[in-house]
Design an enzyme around this catalytic site. Structure first.
Site, PDB file in Angstrom:
ATOM      1  N   LYS A 206       0.845  -1.194   0.000  1.00 51.13           N
ATOM      2  CA  LYS A 206       0.000   0.000   0.000  1.00 51.13           C
ATOM      3  C   LYS A 206       0.887   1.253   0.000  1.00 51.13           C
ATOM      4  CE  LYS A 206      -3.251   2.644   2.753  1.00 51.13           C
ATOM      5  NZ  LYS A 206      -3.955   2.781   4.052  1.00 51.13           N
ATOM      6  N   GLU A 212      10.971  -4.856   3.346  1.00 49.97           N
ATOM      7  CA  GLU A 212      11.006  -6.271   2.971  1.00 49.97           C
ATOM      8  C   GLU A 212      10.476  -6.467   1.543  1.00 49.97           C
ATOM      9  OE1 GLU A 212       9.521  -4.971   5.683  1.00 49.97           O
ATOM     10  OE2 GLU A 212       9.784  -6.269   7.450  1.00 49.97           O
ATOM     11  N   GLY A 267      -4.186  -1.371   5.847  1.00 51.88           N
ATOM     12  CA  GLY A 267      -3.482  -2.552   5.360  1.00 51.88           C
ATOM     13  C   GLY A 267      -4.107  -3.854   5.814  1.00 51.88           C
ATOM     14  N   HIS A 384      -2.771 -31.386  21.461  1.00 54.78           N
ATOM     15  CA  HIS A 384      -1.539 -32.131  21.779  1.00 54.78           C
ATOM     16  C   HIS A 384      -0.393 -31.180  22.010  1.00 54.78           C
ATOM     17  CE1 HIS A 384      -3.657 -35.801  20.572  1.00 54.78           C
ATOM     18  NE2 HIS A 384      -4.205 -35.023  19.653  1.00 54.78           N
ATOM     19  N   LYS A 512      11.017   0.098  12.860  1.00 58.79           N
ATOM     20  CA  LYS A 512      11.488   0.227  11.478  1.00 58.79           C
ATOM     21  C   LYS A 512      12.613   1.272  11.401  1.00 58.79           C
ATOM     22  CE  LYS A 512       7.050  -0.751   9.157  1.00 58.79           C
ATOM     23  NZ  LYS A 512       5.951  -0.190   8.336  1.00 58.79           N
TER      24      LYS A 512
END
Ligand code: F6P
Length: 547
Positions: A206, A212, A267, A384, A512
């Site tokens: 966006k 990244e 986002g 489990h 960031k």
């Protein structure tokens, strides 16, 4: 003290919680044969059984009063009407416009946005058709059968998890691979097996500033060029989804290959926009449209159903009850359906990035808990792994169990076993097993009295652990759309009660920023280190390991 915690409804809920804590759901079920029926409601293909909760008529009434006092309905109207409710970013919040099938206009700054929303939907529809038909080809004339979807956060979780959930609806002609992490092994593992001539890269961001996603796209470009493609061929193999058209074109994306989205779509609320393009490529546009229509049906329900039958309101108020009056720090999602294994991770961003906030209104630091930790995994696996804590631990963990009643291409024995585990778990959490019942089980096993008492104590299950059970006729696109919208609106209602801004995410900015400063020191290994001793030490160790 804030107005919320000093309000009459809050005070009444505090008193009711003390009363409820002296009672047991086992007794409520025994005393009211109609309890399950009373606390079950269904809409949009979703049936919610919320009878295994620590609630009664009085509690629900007080929770509904709290919602009324917090003007949840007025705030809901403001959102759908496009008012600037994301007040720190001065934006409307209109992901609902992306699935608006009412035929009515939606105004942003006095302008109806529906024409551009519908134009983008048409662009998605024809693009998907051109890829699926083989009409759109790579630079050597091959059909584009391998899609590499690059994005992170809401630009990754929605596309990946919705596609995974709808596996029975996949279009056979294409395969979509997802890349999110900047860890180079992710994109390496995805690209290494692919033929660049039949690969289409869909880059979704966006902001078009996410490190990244930019780095992964650069690496994908380098891979494409190294494999034999030229700069001129990029336009046939790389497309982008972004609200930052300028940055996307500067990055080298052909203007016609850019699918727009708007700043009034957050986002984590963006899968309904062109961010959902990988979903449409995976399941076909008709199924993608059914997903949007399912969300629209939940929007209509949320806006019109009375509070006592309103699924988002019910889930939201139950969450407030446990978070604020039972000190529940987390909420667990347990989809008993392998294809929904990613659903907890989707709701994790949706909920925690929306309500993981500490400021109410314009500047008040809250004196109450807000967004819980959201976690979970597919059932039966969790049984489990972590169910022990939910059954016998010292913290309360409210649970949402989910199960499609019918599934495709499956041996009925497996599905019956899955369902039996789902229902058995909710039953065990509710009724538990008393010390006396455990002692009776152990009698006659030759244990000395003290040993028998000790073991019975360890085996005692307190029960009274709350859970919701959401049943789906089947997990099809329409139902999934309604389910996601249900959780979106649950988050909205809770944010409205807590008074937080559910639509910004300032908390992710500092990490960031500091990460980029550290990166500079890792890239420039001679640069002086001027951080705290721990960070300096960590950088030094990395430099030494990577000379
Ligand atoms: O985590 C912060 C965030 O902005 C999320 O809200 C968003 O979904 C993600 O990063 C990716 O952002 P973009 O789509 O702008 O690359």
């Amino acid at each position: 003290m804030t107005a919320l915690t000093t309000s009459p409804a809050w005070q009444q809920l505090s008193e009711l919680a003390q009363q409820v804590k002296t009672q047991h759901m086992r007794d409520w079920f025994a005393g009211d044969p109609k309890r399950a029926e009373k606390y079950t409601t269904a809409v949009c293909g979703i049936e919610l059984d919320y009878s295994k909760n620590l609630i009664n008529t009085e509690v629900l009434a007080a929770l509904q009063q709290l919602a009324k006092d917090c003007q949840v309905e007025q705030k809901r109207h403001a959102m759908f009407a496009g008012e600037i409710i994301n007040h720190t970013e001065k934006r409307a919040v209109l992901h609902t416009a992306l699935r608006n099938y009412s035929g009515k206009a939606v105004l942003v700054d006095g302008q109806d946005v529906m024409p551009e929303v519908q134009a983008c939907q048409q662009k998605i529809k024809s693009f998907v058709a051109s890829v699926h038909s083989g009409e759109r080809k790579g630079y050597t004339g091959k059909a584009l059968t391998q899609i590499v979807a690059i994005g992170i956060g809401g630009s990754f979780l929605g596309p990946k998890i919705m596609s995974e959930t709808l596996k029975p609806y996949w279009f056979a002609g294409v395969k979509v691979h997802y890349v999110a992490n900047v860890d180079g092994s992710h994109i390496h593992d995805v690209l290494s097996g692919l033929d660049h001539e039949e690969t289409l890269v869909v880059m979704s961001s966006k902001s078009f500033t996410t490190q990244e996603t930019l780095q992964n796209t650069l690496s994908a470009k380098a891979w494409f060029l190294k494999a034999g493609g030229s700069q001129a061929d990029i336009a046939k193999h790389f497309i982008a989804v972004s609200s930052n058209i300028k940055a996307a074109t500067e990055f080298g994306m052909a203007e016609d290959n850019i699918f727009p989205l708007w700043d009034w779509v957050g986002g984590r609320y963006s899968l309904w926009s062109a961010i959902g393009l990988p979903i449409a490529l995976t399941i076909g546009y008709a199924n993608y449209e059914a997903l949007l229509q399912g969300a629209y049906s939940m929007d209509e329900h949320f806006q019109t159903a009375p509070v006592e039958q309103n699924l988002p309101m019910i889930l939201a108020l139950l969450g407030v009850w446990y978070t604020n009056f039972f000190d529940a720090q987390s909420h667990v999602l347990l989809p008993y359906y392998h294809y929904m294994r990613g659903f907890p991770a989707y709701v994790q961003q949706l909920d925690m990035e929306s309500n993981g906030k500490r400021i109410a209104g314009s500047h008040t630091v809250v004196d109450y808990a807000t967004g819980p930790t959201i976690w979970g995994s597919e059932g039966t696996n969790g049984q489990h792994s972590f169910h022990q804590l939910i059954h016998q631990g010292t913290v309360l963990v409210p649970a949402d169990f989910m199960l499609p009643l019918s599934v495709e291409n499956q041996d009925n024995t497996h599905h019956a076993m899955l369902a039996s585990n789902c229902f058995g778990q909710t039953q065990a959490l509710m009724q538990g097993k008393t010390f006396e019942e455990c002692k009776a089980d152990l009698a006659g096993k030759g244990l000395a009295e003290s040993a028998l008492n000790s073991l019975a104590t360890h085996k005692t299950m307190p029960g009274n652990k709350p859970s919701n059970t959401l049943l789906f006729d089947k997990m099809d696109p329409h139902t999934l759309g309604a389910l996601v919208a249900l959780y979106e609106h649950k988050v909205f209602v809770q944010g409205a009660i807590w008074g937080v801004n559910s639509f910004d995410q300032w908390g992710v900015e500092l990490g960031k920023e500091l990460g980029n400063q550290v990166l500079d020191k890792l890239v420039n290994s001679d640069a002086a280190l001027n951080f705290d001793a721990s960070t300096n030490q960590l950088i030094s160790k990395f430099r030494k390991a990577n000379p």
